[in-house]
Design a protein around this motif. Structure first.
Motif, PDB file in Angstrom:
ATOM      1  N   UNK A  51      -2.919  -5.722  -7.466  1.00 58.67           N
ATOM      2  CA  UNK A  51      -3.378  -4.327  -7.528  1.00 58.67           C
ATOM      3  C   UNK A  51      -2.810  -3.637  -8.758  1.00 58.67           C
ATOM      4  N   UNK A  52      -3.563  -2.688  -9.267  1.00 58.83           N
ATOM      5  CA  UNK A  52      -3.104  -1.934 -10.427  1.00 58.83           C
ATOM      6  C   UNK A  52      -1.942  -1.020 -10.040  1.00 58.83           C
ATOM      7  N   UNK A  53      -1.009  -0.841 -10.966  1.00 55.76           N
ATOM      8  CA  UNK A  53       0.146  -0.002 -10.690  1.00 55.76           C
ATOM      9  C   UNK A  53      -0.269   1.451 -10.457  1.00 55.76           C
ATOM     10  N   UNK A  63      11.340  -1.637  -7.714  1.00 57.13           N
ATOM     11  CA  UNK A  63      11.394  -3.095  -7.848  1.00 57.13           C
ATOM     12  C   UNK A  63      10.153  -3.740  -7.238  1.00 57.13           C
ATOM     13  N   UNK A  64       9.698  -3.207  -6.103  1.00 57.55           N
ATOM     14  CA  UNK A  64       8.490  -3.738  -5.465  1.00 57.55           C
ATOM     15  C   UNK A  64       7.277  -3.549  -6.367  1.00 57.55           C
ATOM     16  N   UNK A  65       7.160  -2.376  -6.974  1.00 61.37           N
ATOM     17  CA  UNK A  65       6.030  -2.115  -7.864  1.00 61.37           C
ATOM     18  C   UNK A  65       6.049  -3.064  -9.054  1.00 61.37           C
ATOM     19  N   UNK A  66       7.220  -3.286  -9.633  1.00 60.94           N
ATOM     20  CA  UNK A  66       7.324  -4.178 -10.797  1.00 60.94           C
ATOM     21  C   UNK A  66       6.945  -5.614 -10.457  1.00 60.94           C
ATOM     22  N   UNK A  67       7.265  -6.048  -9.231  1.00 61.89           N
ATOM     23  CA  UNK A  67       7.041  -7.448  -8.856  1.00 61.89           C
ATOM     24  C   UNK A  67       5.661  -7.704  -8.257  1.00 61.89           C
ATOM     25  N   UNK A  68       5.115  -6.729  -7.547  1.00 63.02           N
ATOM     26  CA  UNK A  68       3.905  -6.976  -6.772  1.00 63.02           C
ATOM     27  C   UNK A  68       2.675  -6.221  -7.269  1.00 63.02           C
ATOM     28  N   UNK A  69       2.815  -5.504  -8.360  1.00 68.47           N
ATOM     29  CA  UNK A  69       1.668  -4.816  -8.942  1.00 68.47           C
ATOM     30  C   UNK A  69       1.443  -5.329 -10.360  1.00 68.47           C
ATOM     31  N   UNK A  70       0.189  -5.269 -10.788  1.00 63.36           N
ATOM     32  CA  UNK A  70      -0.167  -5.793 -12.106  1.00 63.36           C
ATOM     33  C   UNK A  70       0.412  -4.916 -13.202  1.00 63.36           C
ATOM     34  N   UNK A  71       0.864  -5.515 -14.309  1.00 63.36           N
ATOM     35  CA  UNK A  71       1.294  -4.716 -15.457  1.00 63.36           C
ATOM     36  C   UNK A  71       0.111  -4.017 -16.078  1.00 63.36           C
ATOM     37  N   UNK A  72       0.397  -3.177 -17.051  1.00 62.60           N
ATOM     38  CA  UNK A  72      -0.684  -2.407 -17.685  1.00 62.60           C
ATOM     39  C   UNK A  72      -1.755  -3.324 -18.269  1.00 62.60           C
ATOM     40  N   UNK A  73      -1.320  -4.441 -18.867  1.00 61.28           N
ATOM     41  CA  UNK A  73      -2.256  -5.429 -19.403  1.00 61.28           C
ATOM     42  C   UNK A  73      -2.028  -6.720 -18.635  1.00 61.28           C
ATOM     43  N   UNK A  74      -3.055  -7.210 -17.963  1.00 63.88           N
ATOM     44  CA  UNK A  74      -2.885  -8.405 -17.153  1.00 63.88           C
ATOM     45  C   UNK A  74      -3.988  -9.412 -17.447  1.00 63.88           C
ATOM     46  N   UNK A  75      -3.686 -10.665 -17.150  1.00 64.89           N
ATOM     47  CA  UNK A  75      -4.678 -11.726 -17.305  1.00 64.89           C
ATOM     48  C   UNK A  75      -5.706 -11.604 -16.191  1.00 64.89           C
ATOM     49  N   UNK A  76      -6.945 -11.923 -16.497  1.00 61.91           N
ATOM     50  CA  UNK A  76      -7.997 -11.844 -15.489  1.00 61.91           C
ATOM     51  C   UNK A  76      -7.785 -12.863 -14.379  1.00 61.91           C
ATOM     52  N   UNK A 105       0.780  -1.232   0.000  1.00 57.48           N
ATOM     53  CA  UNK A 105       0.000   0.000   0.000  1.00 57.48           C
ATOM     54  C   UNK A 105       0.812   1.283   0.000  1.00 57.48           C
ATOM     55  N   UNK A 106       2.129   1.184   0.216  1.00 58.61           N
ATOM     56  CA  UNK A 106       2.952   2.388   0.292  1.00 58.61           C
ATOM     57  C   UNK A 106       2.988   3.149  -1.037  1.00 58.61           C
ATOM     58  N   UNK A 107       3.202   2.463  -2.192  1.00 57.20           N
ATOM     59  CA  UNK A 107       3.196   3.213  -3.452  1.00 57.20           C
ATOM     60  C   UNK A 107       1.882   3.941  -3.702  1.00 57.20           C
ATOM     61  N   UNK A 108       0.761   3.293  -3.362  1.00 60.83           N
ATOM     62  CA  UNK A 108      -0.546   3.918  -3.566  1.00 60.83           C
ATOM     63  C   UNK A 108      -0.673   5.194  -2.746  1.00 60.83           C
ATOM     64  N   UNK A 109      -0.216   5.128  -1.491  1.00 57.18           N
ATOM     65  CA  UNK A 109      -0.283   6.302  -0.628  1.00 57.18           C
ATOM     66  C   UNK A 109       0.591   7.435  -1.161  1.00 57.18           C
TER      67      UNK A 109
END
Length: 441
Positions: free
Chosen positions: A204-206, A186-199, A117-121
């Protein structure tokens, strides 16, 4: 009771101390509860407000003299909350994110739980100006659907809801937010969904920040020639030497987010011709702020004749401004940017088993896949942090090389030697020398 409040006996010989003693006793006497008066009350509310004001708005200027005691200031404040029977709300806990990330990165304490949740904040703290404020309103986009519902108001997410106003953009908060965002890449790249993701993937969205608006705000903070090119911390405020670092030191971080200024790969036969053509541009200073003007402000206006550096004349010098003026001078003299060859060298030398052995978080992954993902987070974050290196040929020393100061790490404001040594120990790694030269193909 009268004797209990009698003045302290004196020997008839007046001294500054005895005079002050008598004055103090008279003042205290005026605070004595009259007989039959109301019982004294601990004004907890006012004390809470005082402590909270220090945390959210910053300590008053007189605390500058205690800058070296910042950990104590925080301890005194937080422990006092505990003694008075109050805990910190989530919003208040969030003013210290940069310190948390810097320490967790240096000491091998990164976990997905810690960073969730830190990037979102951080993204919600960016103001309309482009810089960052000190807080946000995490629930601004949630509205009640059915206030008459038997189970209570149901809330849904509505991003079009009017957003409450934030505090104004500030140099210190902008640096902390920007450095935190870079540390979190690095955390965002690994733990957040890419722009296009499989259902089938539930991530969480980037979150995003407006990097160009951030750059525009930073450039607007540099003063006019009449202000000698010093930096201010807020719009329409006075220049202040400490922002030489808080804003001046922010530019290379913005460059990194924009993807410009990174060291390229070592030359090969394939790119040799292109590299030769590039050399004609090497003497051009493509920095995003006026490095020469900032150095002139620090050297001409920031130095106190008796020693130390300061906010601006005619103010006195203090340890806080001496550090951040010096760090700003370093940022203006040296360009320390990410080096791709250095990053790859760190990754090649990475020992995952040693990093796991030094893990002091107690975090237990739920599966081997989650464990490997955590390993990747630490490896990639460590490699990125240790890839920052001084760009050769871009040094700029106003007043000559005798004014040179050492380069400092843009993310931590530590020398690279200090940051390298700390991370080598806490991650259990043997990192390649910074003079490492990759083998040619």
């Amino acid at each position: 009771m009268v004797n209990a409040y009698s003045p302290t006996p004196i020997d008839g010989y007046s001294t500054p101390t005895s005079t002050l003693q008598a004055s103090t006793e008279n003042i205290i006497r005026s605070h004595i509860r009259p007989e039959g008066g109301a019982q004294p009350e601990l004004q907890k509310r006012y004390h809470f407000e005082f402590l909270l004001r220090n945390l959210r708005q910053g300590f008053p200027e007189r605390y500058v003299s205690q800058d070296a005691s910042q950990p104590w200031l925080i301890y005194w404040t937080l422990h006092c909350f505990s003694i008075l029977g109050a805990g910190l709300d989530d919003q208040t806990k969030k003013r210290g994110i940069y310190c948390l990330l810097a320490v967790a990165t240096l000491l091998n304490l990164l976990t997905p739980e810690l960073l969730a949740g830190v990037p979102d904040f951080l993204a919600t703290c960016q103001t309309y100006e482009g810089g960052f404020g000190n807080a946000s309103f995490p629930g601004w986009a949630f509205e009640a659907d059915d206030p008459e519902s038997e189970t209570g108001p149901a809330k849904t997410y509505d991003p079009s809801a009017p957003r409450p106003p934030l505090g104004e953009a500030h140099g210190g908060y902008t640096f902390c937010a920007t450095a935190s965002w870079v540390l979190l890449r690095s955390f965002i790249d690994l733990y957040y969904a890419p722009a296009i993701q499989s259902s089938a993937v539930s991530l969480p969205q980037k979150p995003h920040i407006d990097t160009r608006a951030l750059l525009r705000w930073c450039t607007q903070m540099q003063g006019l020639p009449i202000e000698l090119g010093g930096f201010k911390g807020r719009t329409n405020k006075l220049v202040d030497g400490c922002y030489s670092w808080w804003v001046g030191g922010c530019f290379v971080l913005v460059e990194a987010l924009l993807g410009v200024g990174a060291h390229s790969e070592p030359s090969t036969e394939e790119n040799a011709g292109e590299e030769e053509g590039q050399k004609s541009w090497d003497d051009i200073d493509d920095s995003l702020f006026d490095r020469k003007a900032l150095q002139e402000y620090i050297l001409l206006a920031g130095q106190h004749p008796a020693g130390g550096l300061r906010d601006k004349p005619p103010k006195p010098a203090d340890a806080y401004h001496t550090l951040y003026c010096s760090a700003g001078l370093s940022a203006a003299q040296h360009r320390v940017i990410p080096s791709e060859p250095r990053r790859k060298a760190v990754i090649s030398a990475w020992d995952a088993a040693q990093a796991r052995a030094r893990d002091g978080t107690g975090f237990r992954a739920t599966s081997e896949a989650e464990r490997e993902k955590l390993d990747a987070l630490r490896r990639q974050t460590c490699a990125h942090v240790l890839s920052w290196a001084e760009e050769e040929g871009t040094e700029l020393y106003v007043g000559g090389a005798t004014n040179r100061v050492n380069a400092t790490h843009p993310l931590f404001n530590l020398t690279t030697t200090h940051s390298d040594t700390m991370m080598a120990y806490f991650y259990g790694q043997t990192f390649p020398s910074r003079h490492f030269t990759p083998a040619k193909k």
